[in-house]
Enzyme design. Structure first.
Site, PDB file in Angstrom:
ATOM      1  N   ASP A 231       0.815  -1.200  -0.084  1.00  0.00           N
ATOM      2  CA  ASP A 231       0.062   0.056   0.149  1.00  0.00           C
ATOM      3  C   ASP A 231       0.855   1.240   0.000  1.00  0.00           C
ATOM      4  OD1 ASP A 231       1.056  -0.166   2.606  1.00  0.00           O
ATOM      5  OD2 ASP A 231      -0.788   0.196   3.554  1.00  0.00           O
TER       6      ASP A 231
ATOM      7  N   HIS B  13      26.625   7.360 -14.236  1.00  0.00           N
ATOM      8  CA  HIS B  13      25.320   7.203 -13.409  1.00  0.00           C
ATOM      9  C   HIS B  13      25.287   6.406 -12.251  1.00  0.00           C
ATOM     10  CE1 HIS B  13      22.368   9.771 -16.490  1.00  0.00           C
ATOM     11  NE2 HIS B  13      23.566  10.511 -15.915  1.00  0.00           N
TER      12      HIS B  13
ATOM     13  N   ASP C 182      27.687  13.994  -8.350  1.00  0.00           N
ATOM     14  CA  ASP C 182      26.840  14.733  -9.464  1.00  0.00           C
ATOM     15  C   ASP C 182      25.499  14.626  -8.492  1.00  0.00           C
ATOM     16  OD1 ASP C 182      25.136  15.243 -11.345  1.00  0.00           O
ATOM     17  OD2 ASP C 182      25.942  13.974 -12.612  1.00  0.00           O
TER      18      ASP C 182
ATOM     19  N   ASP D 273      21.703  20.802 -11.613  1.00  0.00           N
ATOM     20  CA  ASP D 273      22.358  19.922 -11.966  1.00  0.00           C
ATOM     21  C   ASP D 273      23.870  20.181 -11.630  1.00  0.00           C
ATOM     22  OD1 ASP D 273      23.352  17.245 -12.855  1.00  0.00           O
ATOM     23  OD2 ASP D 273      22.408  17.475 -14.791  1.00  0.00           O
TER      24      ASP D 273
ATOM     25  N   HIS E 295      29.747  10.578 -23.347  1.00  0.00           N
ATOM     26  CA  HIS E 295      28.410  11.365 -23.122  1.00  0.00           C
ATOM     27  C   HIS E 295      28.397  12.762 -23.930  1.00  0.00           C
ATOM     28  CE1 HIS E 295      29.936  13.837 -19.898  1.00  0.00           C
ATOM     29  NE2 HIS E 295      30.646  12.824 -19.534  1.00  0.00           N
TER      30      HIS E 295
ATOM     31  N   HIS F 188      23.029  19.399 -21.344  1.00  0.00           N
ATOM     32  CA  HIS F 188      21.426  19.517 -21.688  1.00  0.00           C
ATOM     33  C   HIS F 188      20.760  20.714 -20.967  1.00  0.00           C
ATOM     34  CE1 HIS F 188      21.211  17.957 -17.934  1.00  0.00           C
ATOM     35  NE2 HIS F 188      22.331  17.376 -18.040  1.00  0.00           N
TER      36      HIS F 188
ATOM     37  N   HIS G  83      16.786  16.782 -17.178  1.00  0.00           N
ATOM     38  CA  HIS G  83      17.146  16.563 -18.490  1.00  0.00           C
ATOM     39  C   HIS G  83      15.837  17.208 -19.174  1.00  0.00           C
ATOM     40  CE1 HIS G  83      19.811  13.013 -18.101  1.00  0.00           C
ATOM     41  NE2 HIS G  83      20.488  14.197 -17.736  1.00  0.00           N
TER      42      HIS G  83
ATOM     43  N   GLU H 136      29.079  19.913 -19.044  1.00  0.00           N
ATOM     44  CA  GLU H 136      29.481  19.042 -18.059  1.00  0.00           C
ATOM     45  C   GLU H 136      30.621  17.938 -18.829  1.00  0.00           C
ATOM     46  OE1 GLU H 136      26.634  15.920 -17.010  1.00  0.00           O
ATOM     47  OE2 GLU H 136      25.108  17.185 -17.841  1.00  0.00           O
TER      48      GLU H 136
ATOM     49  N   TYR I 124      37.067   9.811 -18.430  1.00  0.00           N
ATOM     50  CA  TYR I 124      36.883   8.596 -17.479  1.00  0.00           C
ATOM     51  C   TYR I 124      37.743   7.464 -18.199  1.00  0.00           C
ATOM     52  CZ  TYR I 124      32.601  11.384 -17.090  1.00  0.00           C
ATOM     53  OH  TYR I 124      31.605  12.418 -17.142  1.00  0.00           O
TER      54      TYR I 124
ATOM     55  N   ARG J 127      34.581  14.434 -13.949  1.00  0.00           N
ATOM     56  CA  ARG J 127      33.149  15.438 -14.482  1.00  0.00           C
ATOM     57  C   ARG J 127      33.274  16.781 -13.811  1.00  0.00           C
ATOM     58  NH1 ARG J 127      29.847  11.746 -14.995  1.00  0.00           N
ATOM     59  NH2 ARG J 127      28.104  12.058 -13.625  1.00  0.00           N
TER      60      ARG J 127
ATOM     61  N   GLU K  64      30.335  19.735 -13.836  1.00  0.00           N
ATOM     62  CA  GLU K  64      29.214  20.278 -14.497  1.00  0.00           C
ATOM     63  C   GLU K  64      28.763  21.494 -13.944  1.00  0.00           C
ATOM     64  OE1 GLU K  64      26.181  17.511 -13.651  1.00  0.00           O
ATOM     65  OE2 GLU K  64      24.992  18.201 -15.384  1.00  0.00           O
TER      66      GLU K  64
END
Ligand code: GLY
Ligand code: MN
Ligand code: MN
Length: 479
Positions: free
Chosen positions: A71, A287, A304, A315, A389, A393, A400, A416, A420, A438, A440
């Site tokens: 529930d 991610h 991130d 972001d 990548h 964006h 996004h 960003e 890697y 990264r 960003e």
């Protein structure tokens, strides 16, 4: 008749109590003083109605509730296009826009009709359900607090729909595609509309209204920019606290807790997306968000994480050394990514294609990786093996968000770039293994260039290392 009197009395009291509660508790529905006012949403609906024209009716509906288990449901998120037009966060709501006007029963006096151009169908008030799950707006709340011309309960949608279309003499019906993931009450409410669309498609032109709304969402209004700036300011404060708090031996989840503590502490309702706290070997997974590893001395931590504030998501990514000092190899990769990011940001202004900005970053990264000997051939495909990548964006109601190829003042983008380098890649100096970087930032396109909304999160090596000498909220002992 005598024996009925107590019942009548109790009944009257109940009506009185219910009516009193209904009128009074509207003031407990919206505690945040900085919600975008209903008038702004009304202006958006007006603008959309001008576009769809007098011979059409448009219908929008919000997301279903999603069950987690038994529930328990997942926290509710309204459909972004619906929310953009309504500012209404409750499930099971439907919006009808009839630019020419449609006749409906007056809410004050059901024997007369009134002509309205917008109708919101909402969940009924239910005092028992509200005692369990929270207050509902009901039609009165939607009209008073969210600025609707006319709102009624959603059980009336089915019966009112044909007359709405008829009285508005619609030649075109703008109805969003019925997604396959529609479930629950909203799906049942829409069943009739779905079969009408199927039956009427030969007689009435059926169009999808979502493209029009998405175009409206691309350039942000001053109210939206203020909320994105606030979400970003909160996220930047969280990154500062995380940099100050991190130390080898901590769980990635502990840093996640620092971010989320600062988000809530500073008034954000939730994360814009699940926090990515990726240390060591996890820093090369874009991610990664299980966040279960213990952070080790010598790791980089790629975090991130950003907040959502009043529906708008920031972001931001920062990468920092777990022990407070970048190693030589980490520093080289970090500086290269930072240079690429700065070069790309410098190119952002109205009229420029996003693809061009993206190419600027590619050039810097290709040149830099070649110089470091990570790639043996100076080419974009060789470089892309370590930067898998896009450059960024738009952000907005979705992390996004919707965008367009050419930049315009009022658009808000992330920039960003990243590099890697996973363990064991042949031909790469092992000193670079398990380094994922990264950086960003959130960039507002302005009339004459751009503004970095996330500048309060340090990104220069010297600034990051200096800040990391301090302690943060994550270092407080829990008694
Ligand atoms: N946080 C997801 C992204 O950067 O796109
Ligand atoms: Mn992003
Ligand atoms: Mn991100």
């Amino acid at each position: 008749m005598k024996h009925y009197k107590p019942l009548v009395w109790i009944y009257c009291c109940l009506i009185f109590v219910a009516a009193g509660a209904r009128a009074q508790d509207l003031k407990y529905l919206e505690y945040d003083a900085d919600l975008i006012p209903g008038q702004v949403y009304k202006e958006r609906r007006e603008k959309l109605m001008q576009q769809i024209g007098n011979e059409a009716v448009a219908i929008f509906y919000t997301n279903p509730e999603r069950n987690r288990n038994a529930d328990l449901d997942f926290p509710y998120a309204p459909n972004s296009d619906f929310y953009y037009l309504t500012g209404f966060r409750e499930p099971n709501a439907i919006l009808v826009l009839a630019p020419k006007g449609t006749n409906v029963r007056s809410l004050e006096d059901s024997t007369t009709t009134v002509t309205v151009r917008e109708l919101l169908f909402v969940q009924q008030r239910n005092l028992v359900a509200e005692k369990w799950n929270g207050r509902r707006y009901g039609p009165a709340g939607a009209m008073k607090l969210r600025g609707f011309e006319y709102a009624t309960t959603n059980d009336k949608f089915k019966t009112m729909l044909p007359s709405l279309l008829w009285s508005a003499s619609a030649k075109a019906l703008y109805a969003p595609t019925f997604r396959s993931d529609l479930t629950g009450e909203i799906m049942e409410l829409l069943q009739h509309l779905k079969s009408m669309v199927e039956q009427w498609s030969g007689y009435v032109e059926i169009r999808d209204p979502i493209t029009l709304v998405r175009k409206m969402r691309v350039v942000k209004s001053p109210e939206e920019i203020a909320l994105l700036a606030k979400a970003t300011e909160i996220s930047a404060a969280a990154h500062r606290q995380a940099m100050m708090s991190v130390e080898p031996g901590m769980g990635e989840y502990e840093l996640e807790a620092v971010y989320e503590y600062v988000f809530r502490k500073l008034g954000a309702e939730q994360n814009g997306y699940p926090c990515i706290v990726a240390s060591g070997e996890n820093s090369v997974i874009l991610h990664y968000n299980t966040n279960r590893r213990k952070i080790k001395d010598g790791d980089v931590v790629l975090a991130d994480c950003a907040a959502e504030y009043r529906g708008y998501s920031s972001d931001i990514t920062r990468t920092y050394p777990a022990n407070g000092k970048f190693s030589k190899a980490q520093r080289e990769i970090y500086q290269l990514v930072l240079d690429a990011q700065k070069t790309a940001i410098a190119a952002i202004k109205p009229g420029v294609a996003w693809l061009e900005v993206s190419k600027k970053a590619d050039e810097v990264l290709t040149e830099g990786l070649f110089k470091l000997g990570v790639i043996k051939e100076k080419s974009t495909p060789a470089m892309k093996k370590f930067y898998y990548h896009g450059l960024g964006h738009p952000v907005g109601l979705n992390v996004h968000d919707v965008g367009q190829p050419i930049m315009e003042a009022g658009m808000v983008y992330t920039v960003e770039p990243g590099i890697y380098i996973a363990e064991g890649i042949a031909g790469v100096d092992p000193a670079y293994y398990n380094i994922g970087v990264r950086i960003e930032d959130v960039i507002l396109v302005t009339a004459d260039g751009n503004k970095n909304l996330s500048a309060a999160a340090p990104r220069e090596i010297a600034e990051v290392e200096a800040l990391m000498k301090q302690k943060g909220v994550g270092n407080l002992a829990i008694q």
